[in-house]
Design an enzyme around this catalytic site. Structure first.
Site, PDB file in Angstrom:
ATOM      1  N   ASP A   1       0.842  -1.204   0.000  1.00  0.00           N
ATOM      2  CA  ASP A   1       0.000   0.000   0.000  1.00  0.00           C
ATOM      3  C   ASP A   1       0.879   1.256   0.000  1.00  0.00           C
ATOM      4  O   ASP A   1       0.367   2.376  -0.038  1.00  0.00           O
ATOM      5  CB  ASP A   1      -1.018  -0.012   1.152  1.00  0.00           C
ATOM      6  N   SER A   2       2.215   1.051   0.009  1.00  0.00           N
ATOM      7  CA  SER A   2       3.132   2.177  -0.211  1.00  0.00           C
ATOM      8  C   SER A   2       2.909   2.765  -1.605  1.00  0.00           C
ATOM      9  O   SER A   2       3.411   3.855  -1.907  1.00  0.00           O
ATOM     10  CB  SER A   2       4.591   1.733  -0.043  1.00  0.00           C
TER      11      SER A   2
ATOM     12  N   ASP B   1      -1.081  -6.089  -0.203  1.00  0.00           N
ATOM     13  CA  ASP B   1      -1.550  -5.448   1.033  1.00  0.00           C
ATOM     14  C   ASP B   1      -3.060  -5.243   0.987  1.00  0.00           C
ATOM     15  O   ASP B   1      -3.594  -4.729  -0.011  1.00  0.00           O
ATOM     16  CB  ASP B   1      -0.906  -4.057   1.178  1.00  0.00           C
TER      17      ASP B   1
ATOM     18  N   LYS C   1      -1.452  -9.357   2.794  1.00  0.00           N
ATOM     19  CA  LYS C   1      -0.721  -8.910   3.989  1.00  0.00           C
ATOM     20  C   LYS C   1      -1.598  -7.950   4.774  1.00  0.00           C
ATOM     21  O   LYS C   1      -2.285  -7.100   4.191  1.00  0.00           O
ATOM     22  CB  LYS C   1       0.596  -8.226   3.599  1.00  0.00           C
TER      23      LYS C   1
ATOM     24  N   GLU D   1       8.967  -4.287  10.694  1.00  0.00           N
ATOM     25  CA  GLU D   1       9.459  -2.997  10.197  1.00  0.00           C
ATOM     26  C   GLU D   1      10.004  -2.125  11.320  1.00  0.00           C
ATOM     27  O   GLU D   1       9.330  -1.909  12.334  1.00  0.00           O
ATOM     28  CB  GLU D   1       8.305  -2.279   9.464  1.00  0.00           C
TER      29      GLU D   1
HETATM   30  O1  KIV Z   1       3.593  -1.149   1.666  1.00  0.00           O
HETATM   31  C1  KIV Z   1       4.780  -1.498   1.702  1.00  0.00           C
HETATM   32  O2  KIV Z   1       5.581  -1.221   0.801  1.00  0.00           O
HETATM   33  C2  KIV Z   1       5.231  -2.271   2.856  1.00  0.00           C
HETATM   34  C3  KIV Z   1       6.696  -2.519   2.990  1.00  0.00           C
HETATM   35  C4  KIV Z   1       7.384  -1.310   3.450  1.00  0.00           C
HETATM   36  C5  KIV Z   1       6.989  -3.684   3.843  1.00  0.00           C
HETATM   37  O3  KIV Z   1       4.441  -2.675   3.655  1.00  0.00           O
END
Ligand code: KIV
Length: 272
Positions: free
Chosen positions: A52-53, A91, A121, A190
Protein backbone atom coordinates in the site's frame (compact mmCIF):
# COMPACT_ATOMS: atom_id res chain seq x y z
CA UNK A 1 25.60 -13.34 -7.91
CA UNK A 2 22.79 -15.62 -6.67
CA UNK A 3 23.40 -17.56 -3.44
CA UNK A 4 20.21 -19.60 -3.69
CA UNK A 5 20.50 -22.99 -1.98
CA UNK A 6 17.73 -24.50 -4.08
CA UNK A 7 16.25 -23.39 -7.40
CA UNK A 8 12.52 -22.66 -7.27
CA UNK A 9 10.66 -22.56 -10.58
CA UNK A 10 7.79 -20.93 -8.75
CA UNK A 11 8.00 -19.51 -5.24
CA UNK A 12 5.12 -20.54 -2.97
CA UNK A 13 4.35 -19.88 0.67
CA UNK A 14 5.81 -23.34 1.38
CA UNK A 15 9.07 -22.43 -0.42
CA UNK A 16 9.55 -19.51 1.97
CA UNK A 17 9.22 -21.68 5.08
CA UNK A 18 11.62 -24.15 3.43
CA UNK A 19 14.11 -21.34 2.73
CA UNK A 20 14.04 -20.40 6.41
CA UNK A 21 14.70 -23.95 7.53
CA UNK A 22 17.54 -24.25 4.96
CA UNK A 23 19.07 -21.00 6.19
CA UNK A 24 18.50 -19.32 2.82
CA UNK A 25 17.62 -15.62 3.09
CA UNK A 26 14.47 -14.41 1.32
CA UNK A 27 14.56 -11.41 -1.05
CA UNK A 28 11.46 -9.25 -1.35
CA UNK A 29 10.77 -5.97 -3.19
CA UNK A 30 7.70 -3.91 -4.00
CA UNK A 31 6.11 -3.46 -7.43
CA UNK A 32 2.90 -1.73 -8.40
CA UNK A 33 2.92 -2.03 -12.21
CA UNK A 34 3.56 -4.49 -15.05
CA UNK A 35 6.88 -3.13 -16.32
CA UNK A 36 8.59 -2.93 -12.93
CA UNK A 37 7.20 -6.32 -11.84
CA UNK A 38 8.59 -7.94 -14.99
CA UNK A 39 12.10 -6.64 -14.22
CA UNK A 40 11.92 -7.54 -10.51
CA UNK A 41 10.62 -11.04 -11.26
CA UNK A 42 13.15 -11.59 -14.06
CA UNK A 43 15.96 -10.71 -11.63
CA UNK A 44 14.92 -13.62 -9.42
CA UNK A 45 13.47 -11.76 -6.42
CA UNK A 46 11.55 -14.30 -4.33
CA UNK A 47 8.57 -12.21 -3.20
CA UNK A 48 6.93 -9.22 -4.85
CA UNK A 49 4.88 -7.08 -2.52
CA UNK A 50 2.12 -4.98 -4.02
CA UNK A 51 2.43 -2.69 -1.04
CA UNK A 52 0.00 0.00 0.00
CA UNK A 53 3.13 2.18 -0.21
CA UNK A 54 1.71 2.65 -3.73
CA UNK A 55 -0.32 5.34 -1.97
CA UNK A 56 2.92 7.31 -1.41
CA UNK A 57 5.04 6.19 -4.34
CA UNK A 58 2.46 6.07 -7.13
CA UNK A 59 -0.15 8.59 -5.99
CA UNK A 60 1.93 11.05 -3.95
CA UNK A 61 -0.13 10.82 -0.75
CA UNK A 62 1.61 11.60 2.52
CA UNK A 63 0.48 8.31 4.11
CA UNK A 64 -0.72 4.86 3.06
CA UNK A 65 -4.23 5.51 4.37
CA UNK A 66 -5.98 6.95 1.29
CA UNK A 67 -5.38 4.05 -1.13
CA UNK A 68 -8.55 2.06 -1.82
CA UNK A 69 -9.24 -1.64 -2.29
CA UNK A 70 -10.12 -1.05 -5.97
CA UNK A 71 -6.81 0.76 -6.50
CA UNK A 72 -4.85 -2.05 -4.81
CA UNK A 73 -6.61 -4.59 -7.04
CA UNK A 74 -5.70 -2.53 -10.12
CA UNK A 75 -2.01 -2.43 -9.11
CA UNK A 76 -1.95 -6.12 -8.15
CA UNK A 77 -3.55 -7.32 -11.38
CA UNK A 78 -0.97 -5.34 -13.40
CA UNK A 79 1.82 -7.01 -11.39
CA UNK A 80 0.34 -10.48 -11.70
CA UNK A 81 0.29 -10.23 -15.52
CA UNK A 82 4.09 -9.84 -15.46
CA UNK A 83 5.14 -12.42 -12.90
CA UNK A 84 6.27 -15.95 -13.70
CA UNK A 85 8.27 -16.99 -10.61
CA UNK A 86 7.84 -14.76 -7.56
CA UNK A 87 5.21 -15.10 -4.89
CA UNK A 88 2.95 -12.03 -5.15
CA UNK A 89 1.66 -10.68 -1.83
CA UNK A 90 -0.93 -7.90 -1.83
CA UNK A 91 -1.55 -5.45 1.03
CA UNK A 92 -5.15 -5.19 2.19
CA UNK A 93 -5.50 -1.41 2.48
CA UNK A 94 -6.51 0.61 5.51
CA UNK A 95 -10.25 0.55 6.16
CA UNK A 96 -10.83 -2.75 4.37
CA UNK A 97 -10.25 -5.19 7.25
CA UNK A 98 -10.18 -3.41 10.59
CA UNK A 99 -13.90 -3.10 11.29
CA UNK A 100 -14.83 -6.79 11.44
CA UNK A 101 -13.66 -10.26 10.33
CA UNK A 102 -16.39 -10.60 7.68
CA UNK A 103 -15.30 -7.39 6.00
CA UNK A 104 -11.68 -8.58 6.19
CA UNK A 105 -12.59 -11.82 4.46
CA UNK A 106 -14.63 -10.03 1.78
CA UNK A 107 -11.66 -7.75 1.01
CA UNK A 108 -9.19 -10.65 0.89
CA UNK A 109 -11.50 -12.60 -1.44
CA UNK A 110 -11.85 -9.61 -3.76
CA UNK A 111 -8.04 -9.29 -3.95
CA UNK A 112 -7.55 -12.99 -4.71
CA UNK A 113 -10.43 -13.23 -7.22
CA UNK A 114 -10.02 -9.92 -9.05
CA UNK A 115 -6.22 -9.54 -9.10
CA UNK A 116 -4.97 -13.12 -9.08
CA UNK A 117 -2.58 -12.35 -6.19
CA UNK A 118 -1.16 -15.30 -4.27
CA UNK A 119 -1.47 -14.03 -0.68
CA UNK A 120 -2.50 -10.97 1.33
CA UNK A 121 -0.72 -8.91 3.99
CA UNK A 122 -2.31 -7.21 6.99
CA UNK A 123 -0.85 -4.92 9.64
CA UNK A 124 -1.25 -5.60 13.35
CA UNK A 125 -1.28 -8.21 16.10
CA UNK A 126 -3.84 -9.40 18.61
CA UNK A 127 -6.38 -6.71 17.70
CA UNK A 128 -6.89 -8.29 14.23
CA UNK A 129 -6.52 -11.94 15.25
CA UNK A 130 -10.12 -12.89 14.40
CA UNK A 131 -9.89 -11.28 10.95
CA UNK A 132 -6.67 -13.16 10.22
CA UNK A 133 -8.24 -16.46 11.26
CA UNK A 134 -11.30 -15.81 9.10
CA UNK A 135 -9.13 -15.12 6.02
CA UNK A 136 -6.95 -18.17 6.67
CA UNK A 137 -10.03 -20.37 7.10
CA UNK A 138 -11.03 -19.46 3.54
CA UNK A 139 -7.71 -20.88 2.28
CA UNK A 140 -6.07 -17.52 1.67
CA UNK A 141 -2.41 -17.28 2.80
CA UNK A 142 -1.74 -14.34 5.14
CA UNK A 143 1.50 -12.46 5.79
CA UNK A 144 1.56 -10.45 9.04
CA UNK A 145 3.21 -7.05 9.56
CA UNK A 146 4.45 -5.91 12.98
CA UNK A 147 6.66 -3.15 14.40
CA UNK A 148 6.15 0.10 12.54
CA UNK A 149 2.80 -0.36 10.86
CA UNK A 150 2.27 2.68 8.60
CA UNK A 151 -1.54 2.28 8.55
CA UNK A 152 -1.44 3.28 12.26
CA UNK A 153 0.80 6.30 11.75
CA UNK A 154 -1.68 8.68 13.38
CA UNK A 155 -1.66 6.51 16.53
CA UNK A 156 2.16 6.43 16.66
CA UNK A 157 2.60 10.08 15.63
CA UNK A 158 6.02 9.47 14.02
CA UNK A 159 7.88 7.00 11.78
CA UNK A 160 10.61 6.39 14.40
CA UNK A 161 11.90 2.97 15.52
CA UNK A 162 9.26 0.89 17.36
CA UNK A 163 9.49 -1.45 20.37
CA UNK A 164 12.47 0.20 22.03
CA UNK A 165 10.60 0.04 25.35
CA UNK A 166 10.25 -3.31 27.08
CA UNK A 167 6.45 -3.38 27.22
CA UNK A 168 6.13 -2.87 23.46
CA UNK A 169 8.90 -5.42 22.77
CA UNK A 170 7.09 -8.03 24.91
CA UNK A 171 3.81 -7.35 23.10
CA UNK A 172 5.56 -7.64 19.73
CA UNK A 173 7.03 -11.04 20.65
CA UNK A 174 3.61 -12.24 21.76
CA UNK A 175 2.01 -10.98 18.54
CA UNK A 176 4.63 -12.76 16.42
CA UNK A 177 3.89 -16.04 18.20
CA UNK A 178 0.16 -15.45 17.82
CA UNK A 179 0.55 -14.87 14.05
CA UNK A 180 2.59 -18.07 13.73
CA UNK A 181 0.02 -20.06 15.75
CA UNK A 182 -2.90 -18.63 13.77
CA UNK A 183 -1.29 -19.93 10.56
CA UNK A 184 0.38 -16.91 8.89
CA UNK A 185 3.15 -18.02 6.50
CA UNK A 186 5.51 -15.09 7.18
CA UNK A 187 5.79 -11.78 9.01
CA UNK A 188 7.19 -8.41 7.90
CA UNK A 189 8.96 -6.70 10.79
CA UNK A 190 9.46 -3.00 10.20
CA UNK A 191 11.84 -0.61 11.96
CA UNK A 192 12.57 -2.35 15.26
CA UNK A 193 15.94 -2.85 17.03
CA UNK A 194 18.07 -5.52 15.31
CA UNK A 195 18.53 -7.48 18.56
CA UNK A 196 14.78 -7.78 19.09
CA UNK A 197 14.15 -8.71 15.44
CA UNK A 198 16.76 -11.48 15.66
CA UNK A 199 15.13 -12.82 18.83
CA UNK A 200 11.71 -12.84 17.18
CA UNK A 201 13.03 -14.64 14.08
CA UNK A 202 14.71 -17.27 16.26
CA UNK A 203 11.56 -17.82 18.33
CA UNK A 204 9.21 -18.82 15.49
CA UNK A 205 9.30 -21.28 12.59
CA UNK A 206 7.82 -18.97 9.93
CA UNK A 207 10.08 -16.47 8.10
CA UNK A 208 10.51 -12.94 9.44
CA UNK A 209 11.25 -10.48 6.66
CA UNK A 210 12.77 -7.26 7.90
CA UNK A 211 12.84 -3.65 6.78
CA UNK A 212 15.04 -1.61 9.09
CA UNK A 213 15.26 -4.67 11.38
CA UNK A 214 18.90 -5.70 10.92
CA UNK A 215 20.37 -8.85 9.40
CA UNK A 216 19.39 -11.42 12.03
CA UNK A 217 16.05 -12.03 10.33
CA UNK A 218 15.14 -14.45 7.52
CA UNK A 219 14.93 -12.00 4.63
CA UNK A 220 14.80 -8.36 3.61
CA UNK A 221 12.27 -6.13 1.90
CA UNK A 222 12.72 -2.63 0.46
CA UNK A 223 10.52 -0.32 -1.55
CA UNK A 224 11.89 -0.69 -5.10
CA UNK A 225 11.66 3.02 -5.95
CA UNK A 226 13.74 3.81 -2.84
CA UNK A 227 16.47 1.22 -3.47
CA UNK A 228 16.74 2.36 -7.09
CA UNK A 229 17.22 5.94 -5.89
CA UNK A 230 14.18 7.21 -7.79
CA UNK A 231 12.98 8.85 -4.60
CA UNK A 232 15.58 11.14 -3.08
CA UNK A 233 13.91 12.94 -0.18
CA UNK A 234 13.44 9.77 1.91
CA UNK A 235 16.72 8.90 3.65
CA UNK A 236 16.24 6.42 6.52
CA UNK A 237 19.37 4.74 7.89
CA UNK A 238 18.19 1.29 6.76
CA UNK A 239 17.92 2.23 3.09
CA UNK A 240 20.71 1.10 0.75
CA UNK A 241 20.51 2.76 -2.67
CA UNK A 242 21.71 0.49 -5.48
CA UNK A 243 21.35 3.16 -8.16
CA UNK A 244 20.87 6.91 -8.36
CA UNK A 245 17.96 6.81 -10.76
CA UNK A 246 16.75 10.27 -9.75
CA UNK A 247 19.93 11.79 -11.18
CA UNK A 248 20.13 9.39 -14.14
CA UNK A 249 16.51 10.06 -15.14
CA UNK A 250 16.78 13.81 -14.62
CA UNK A 251 19.84 13.90 -16.90
CA UNK A 252 18.05 11.80 -19.53
CA UNK A 253 14.97 14.07 -19.48
CA UNK A 254 17.13 17.20 -19.71
CA UNK A 255 19.08 15.74 -22.63
CA UNK A 256 15.82 14.82 -24.41
CA UNK A 257 14.44 18.35 -23.94
CA UNK A 258 17.69 19.83 -25.27
CA UNK A 259 17.66 17.46 -28.26
CA UNK A 260 14.05 18.38 -29.11
CA UNK A 261 14.73 22.12 -28.83
CA UNK A 262 17.87 21.90 -30.98
CA UNK A 263 16.14 19.57 -33.51
CA UNK A 264 18.87 16.99 -32.89
CA UNK A 265 16.03 14.51 -32.20
CA UNK A 266 14.74 12.87 -34.31
CA UNK A 267 17.57 12.50 -36.80
CA UNK A 268 17.27 11.04 -40.30
CA UNK A 269 17.54 7.44 -39.09
CA UNK A 270 14.79 8.01 -36.55
CA UNK A 271 12.13 9.00 -39.06
CA UNK A 272 10.12 7.35 -41.89
O1 KIV B 1 3.59 -1.15 1.67
C1 KIV B 1 4.78 -1.50 1.70
O2 KIV B 1 5.58 -1.22 0.80
C2 KIV B 1 5.23 -2.27 2.86
C3 KIV B 1 6.70 -2.52 2.99
C4 KIV B 1 7.38 -1.31 3.45
C5 KIV B 1 6.99 -3.68 3.84
O3 KIV B 1 4.44 -2.67 3.66
Amino acid sequence: MSVAKKQYKRVTVKSLVEMKSNGEKISMLTAYDYTMAKIVDGAGIDVILVGDSASNVMAGHETTLPITLDQMIYHASSVIRAVKRALVVVDIPFGSYQSDPKEALRSAIRIMKESGGHAVKVEGGKEIKESIKRILNAGIPVMGHLGLTPQSIYKFGTYTVRAKEEAEAIQLKEDAKMLEKAGCFAIVLEKVPAKLAKEVAASISIPVIGIGAGNGVDGQVLVTHDMLGMTHEFNPRFLRRYLNMYEEMTNAFKQYAADVKSVDFPNEKEQY
